[in-house]
Design an enzyme around this catalytic site. Structure first.
Site, PDB file in Angstrom:
ATOM      1  CG  MET A  30      -1.921  -1.183   1.150  1.00  0.00           C
ATOM      2  SD  MET A  30      -3.447  -0.903   2.040  1.00  0.00           S
ATOM      3  CE  MET A  30      -2.842  -0.572   3.675  1.00  0.00           C
ATOM      4  CG  HIS A  37       6.795  -1.904   2.207  1.00  0.00           C
ATOM      5  ND1 HIS A  37       6.723  -0.732   2.921  1.00  0.00           N
ATOM      6  CD2 HIS A  37       5.557  -2.455   2.266  1.00  0.00           C
ATOM      7  CE1 HIS A  37       5.501  -0.569   3.391  1.00  0.00           C
ATOM      8  NE2 HIS A  37       4.766  -1.604   3.019  1.00  0.00           N
TER       9      HIS A  37
END
Ligand code: AMP
Length: 306
Positions: A30, A37
């Site tokens: 997101m 990430h």
């Protein structure tokens, strides 16, 4: 790095790669990217020839009183980070592209979706499985990379892939933490300096539970009570849940005779944070883990006290 804004562009890019015989790895996010990430991106690069990352703040997984509008959106910075990682495809669709008006089809993993975060965030996991199923169909990836940070999400996605025979291999990567032990999260950006300090208690409580487990404690209620006591040291932290569950079924365990997932959700001020640790009895450590490798060693060391 090719930036695809539409589903057609994304499909064309991934099909072109697959026609060249390339193995495709996909990392759904997101955005508001951090080292957690990027660890997934690096894992994908290590295992695949072509790597695609998506940035999409999925409205379907936010409840009506949750933080969809204020969720951090840092597209330019994210794009630059991904360029530095040298990935191949960035998929950044709009909500209208992903959910044309009138869409009425959802993917739900019954039962599992109502456990842990699913209990306090009704509809959340239905939103996650619907968007991930759509993304898998759009990207047509060979492998997809998720973080152990969202342990219940990983379990539910594995189950969706199994039940729907989706031709995707799920890889779950360890939790990446700040030097003081706090699990990295895009939501950490909401924390005031005082809340940021208080937030360390989540990891401290997991370390306490882990230490007691290694000292031989196997009764879930005793371990949970010990963890809750550590959390209670921080008056600004309000527990949502503290559970010890089977990592495959997410059902509560009474005795830790097999691998167990210790999962916490807590509000630090108004910010809801989650964290977890997998506990493995000695006999289970030599065999492959149920979900993912254990947290990296630094996560197991005690961080400095307040
Ligand atoms: P999000 O952008 O929060 O939806 O997260 C995208 C992916 O990154 C999910 O698979 C998360 O589990 C993973 N992730 C988020 N934070 C971390 C972290 N601290 N360590 C490892 N993976 C993470």
């Amino acid at each position: 790095m090719k930036i695809c804004k539409t589903i057609d562009e994304m499909r064309a890019a991934s099909r072109a790669a697959r026609h060249r015989g390339k193995r495709l790895g996909f990392v759904p996010t997101m955005g508001a990217l951090h080292e957690g990430h990027l660890s997934l991106v690096r894992a994908a690069k290590a295992k695949c020839d072509v790597v695609a990352v998506s940035i999409f703040v999925n409205p379907l997984q936010f409840g009506p009183s949750e933080d969809l509008a204020k969720y951090p959106r840092t597209f330019d910075h994210d794009r630059d980070l991904l360029k530095k990682e040298v990935i191949d495809i960035l998929f950044a669709p709009t909500p209208e592209e992903m959910y044309p008006a009138g869409a009425i089809t959802y993917v739900t993993v019954d039962g599992l979706s109502e456990k842990l975060c699913g209990r306090s965030r009704p509809g959340h996991f239905r939103g996650v499985t619907t968007v991930v199923a759509k993304l898998f169909h759009i990207v047509e990836t060979d492998l997809a990379f998720f973080g152990q940070k969202d342990a219940a999400q990983a379990t539910i996605i594995r189950r969706m892939v199994q039940d729907l025979n989706l031709p995707v291999e799920i890889v779950v990567c360890p939790i990446v933490r700040e030097p003081d032990g706090l699990a990295m999260s895009s939501r950490n950006a909401y924390l005031s300096p005082q809340e940021r300090k208080s937030a360390r208690v989540l990891n401290r409580s997991l370390i306490d539970v882990k230490n007691q487990f290694h000292q031989g404690e196997r009764k879930a209620t005793n371990l949970i009570n010990a963890g809750k006591q550590v959390l209670a040291e921080e008056p600004g932290v309000h527990l949502d849940y503290f559970e010890i569950v089977d990592p495959a079924t997410l059902d509560p365990m009474q005795q830790l005779a097999s691998t167990a997932l210790v999962a916490i959700a807590a509000f630090v001020g108004n910010t809801r944070l989650i964290d977890n640790v997998l506990l493995r009895p000695m006999w289970a450590r030599a065999s492959p883990p149920v979900l993912s490798p254990a947290d990296p060693p630094q996560a197991l060391q005690s961080p400095p006290k307040k």
